[in-house]
Design a protein around this motif. Sequence first.
Motif, PDB file in Angstrom:
ATOM      1  N   THR A 288       0.570  -1.118  -0.023  1.00 12.09           N
ATOM      2  CA  THR A 288       0.005  -0.162   0.051  1.00 12.09           C
ATOM      3  C   THR A 288       0.807   1.386  -0.082  1.00 12.09           C
ATOM      4  OG1 THR A 288      -1.970  -0.670   1.099  1.00 12.09           O
ATOM      5  CG2 THR A 288      -1.706   1.420   1.388  1.00 12.09           C
ATOM      6  N   LYS A 289       1.878   1.310   0.835  1.00 15.72           N
ATOM      7  CA  LYS A 289       2.643   2.633   0.775  1.00 15.72           C
ATOM      8  C   LYS A 289       3.484   2.799  -0.317  1.00 15.72           C
ATOM      9  CE  LYS A 289       2.675   5.051   3.250  1.00 15.72           C
ATOM     10  NZ  LYS A 289       1.671   6.326   3.143  1.00 15.72           N
ATOM     11  N   MET A 290       3.629   1.391  -1.116  1.00 18.92           N
ATOM     12  CA  MET A 290       4.735   1.985  -2.278  1.00 18.92           C
ATOM     13  C   MET A 290       3.916   2.219  -3.520  1.00 18.92           C
ATOM     14  SD  MET A 290       7.685  -0.896  -2.105  1.00 18.92           S
ATOM     15  CE  MET A 290       6.895  -2.351  -1.351  1.00 18.92           C
ATOM     16  N   SER A 291       2.235   2.018  -3.425  1.00 17.76           N
ATOM     17  CA  SER A 291       1.439   2.354  -4.447  1.00 17.76           C
ATOM     18  C   SER A 291       0.908   3.725  -4.453  1.00 17.76           C
ATOM     19  CB  SER A 291       0.216   1.334  -4.233  1.00 17.76           C
ATOM     20  OG  SER A 291       0.765  -0.094  -4.042  1.00 17.76           O
ATOM     21  N   TYR A 292       0.561   3.939  -5.862  1.00 16.73           N
ATOM     22  CA  TYR A 292      -0.006   5.428  -6.031  1.00 16.73           C
ATOM     23  C   TYR A 292      -1.542   5.339  -6.168  1.00 16.73           C
ATOM     24  CZ  TYR A 292      -1.073   9.854  -8.415  1.00 16.73           C
ATOM     25  OH  TYR A 292      -1.792  10.808  -8.594  1.00 16.73           O
ATOM     26  N   LEU A 293      -2.145   4.221  -6.900  1.00 17.70           N
ATOM     27  CA  LEU A 293      -3.488   4.336  -6.793  1.00 17.70           C
ATOM     28  C   LEU A 293      -4.152   2.831  -6.151  1.00 17.70           C
ATOM     29  CD1 LEU A 293      -5.666   5.623  -8.385  1.00 17.70           C
ATOM     30  CD2 LEU A 293      -5.365   4.138 -10.240  1.00 17.70           C
ATOM     31  N   HIS A 294      -5.376   3.343  -5.377  1.00 19.40           N
ATOM     32  CA  HIS A 294      -5.778   2.209  -4.294  1.00 19.40           C
ATOM     33  C   HIS A 294      -7.094   1.773  -4.895  1.00 19.40           C
ATOM     34  CE1 HIS A 294      -2.097   2.825  -1.843  1.00 19.40           C
ATOM     35  NE2 HIS A 294      -2.520   4.253  -2.198  1.00 19.40           N
ATOM     36  N   PHE A 295      -7.273   0.452  -4.880  1.00 16.62           N
ATOM     37  CA  PHE A 295      -8.774  -0.047  -4.889  1.00 16.62           C
ATOM     38  C   PHE A 295      -9.141  -0.981  -3.913  1.00 16.62           C
ATOM     39  CE2 PHE A 295      -7.423   1.314  -9.235  1.00 16.62           C
ATOM     40  CZ  PHE A 295      -8.518   2.288  -9.484  1.00 16.62           C
ATOM     41  N   ALA A 296      -9.851  -0.418  -2.797  1.00  9.43           N
ATOM     42  CA  ALA A 296     -10.258  -1.274  -1.724  1.00  9.43           C
ATOM     43  C   ALA A 296     -11.466  -2.282  -2.195  1.00  9.43           C
ATOM     44  CB  ALA A 296     -10.272  -0.499  -0.572  1.00  9.43           C
ATOM     45  N   THR A 297     -11.884  -3.478  -1.266  1.00  9.26           N
ATOM     46  CA  THR A 297     -12.942  -4.046  -1.528  1.00  9.26           C
ATOM     47  C   THR A 297     -13.972  -3.537  -0.712  1.00  9.26           C
ATOM     48  OG1 THR A 297     -12.402  -5.547   0.067  1.00  9.26           O
ATOM     49  CG2 THR A 297     -11.543  -6.065  -2.344  1.00  9.26           C
ATOM     50  N   ASN A 298     -13.899  -3.091   0.127  1.00  4.64           N
ATOM     51  CA  ASN A 298     -14.908  -2.425   1.195  1.00  4.64           C
ATOM     52  C   ASN A 298     -14.599  -1.079   1.836  1.00  4.64           C
ATOM     53  OD1 ASN A 298     -13.695  -3.110   3.998  1.00  4.64           O
ATOM     54  ND2 ASN A 298     -13.240  -4.744   2.586  1.00  4.64           N
TER      55      ASN A 298
END
Length: 390
Positions: free
Chosen positions: A145-155
Motif C-alpha cells: 500500500t505504501k509503495m502504491s499510487y492508486l488504490h482499489f479497496a474491496t470495502n
Amino acid sequence: MKRIAVITATRAEYGLLFPLIKELRKYENSKFVVELIVTGTHLTEEYGKTKENIINDGIRIDQEIHIPVKSDSRLDIANNQAETLRKFAQLFNDIQYDAVVILGDRYEMLMVAVAATDMHIPIIHLYGGDTTEGAMDECIRHSITKMSYLHFATNEESRRRIIQMGENPKRVFNYGATGTDNILKSEKLTKKEALASVGLPYDCKYAVCTYHPVTLEEGNIELLIMNFLKALSYFDDVQFIITKSNADQGGMLINRVLEREAGNFSNIHIFSSLGRKRYLSLIKYSEAVIGNSSSGIMEAPVFHIPTVNIGDRQKGRLQSESIINCDTDVHSIVEAIKYALSDEMKMLCCHVQNPYGDGNASPKIAKKIMETLQTGMKLKKKFYNIEIND
C-alpha cells in the motif's frame, strides 16, 4: 504507446484479476496495451501448472517469469523473494511500463512492488487495507500500500484504513471486490457438469475445502492438517473436494500430508487446482466452504453458502453472518461443520448480505485506471494526515 503490466503468481490471485484484465483489454488500441505477466506457481507442475487455466480462459499471456516456489522453510521464502526481486527488476529495467497492477498480499508481489519502485514505475494496488492478523500477509499488504499510487479497496472499512496509512482519499476508491464480479457475471458449469468434472455423482452432498498454512503461528503444521482431516472423517455422508495449499511457508508440507492421507479417506478428493470456472461452479452448489482461505470469507457469502473458517489466518477480515469461526482442534471443527450443515444455517444464509460490492467493480476500476493514466501518476506523494483525538 502507454503500456501497463498486470502480474499474477497464483491461481487465487488470477481468479480475482480475471474480470479486470478483460475490462482493461477493452481499451487496448495502437496507443495502449495491457500485458499479463505470469509467474510463480502458475508455471510449476507441483502446483498444477495453472498457466493452462489462463490459456483456457482465452486470456493472452505476454510474459512468463520463472521464479522458485520452494516453501518448506523461512529461508526458502526469503530466497524466493530475492530471486523474484532480481528477475522483476531486470524486466522493469528492460521494459519501462507506465504502471504495474498488483493484487493483494503475496510475498512475491511485495518483491514485484519493490522492483517497480526501484525502477520508478507507479503501482496500482487492489485489495489493500484488509486485515489478516494470523498471517504475514498483513504486513506485506500494508507495505505494498505504501509503495502504491492508486488504490482499489474491496470495502469501506479497508478504504478508510488505506487513508489512515497516509494515502490521499483522492487516490483511494471502494468499488467492491472483483471476486464478486466473477461470481455474479461469469459463466458457470451446471451442477452435473461440475461434479462430473471431479468424478462425483450429480446427487452427492459435498463441500469445497482449502487449508493454507498460518504463517505467523509456530504450531505443528502436520498436527493442524491432521486435525482438519480427522474432523472431515466424522461426516461420511459428505464428499470433500480439497484444493491444495498455496506456496506459503509450510504449504508444501500440507500438500504432502494431503497426498499421503488421501487414500485413507474414501470421501476426500484432492486437486492441485480446480481452475477459476470450475472452482466457483463447485462452490455454487456446495453445502459449505471449509478451511481458512479468503474465498470462504469474500466469495462464498455471495452464493449464500455457509463458511467454516478455521483458526486465525483470516482474523480481522470483514465478515458476513454466514461465516462460522472455529478453533483448530478436531472437536471445534466438527461442531462448526455440523452447524454449517444445519437447516438453521441454511435459512440464515438465504438472507445474508455480501459486504464486498455489487458485482460491478472491474469496469469502474478499469475506467479509473485509464483516467489516471491520462492525467499521470507522480511518484512523489504527500503524506495525508488525519486528525487524531487523543
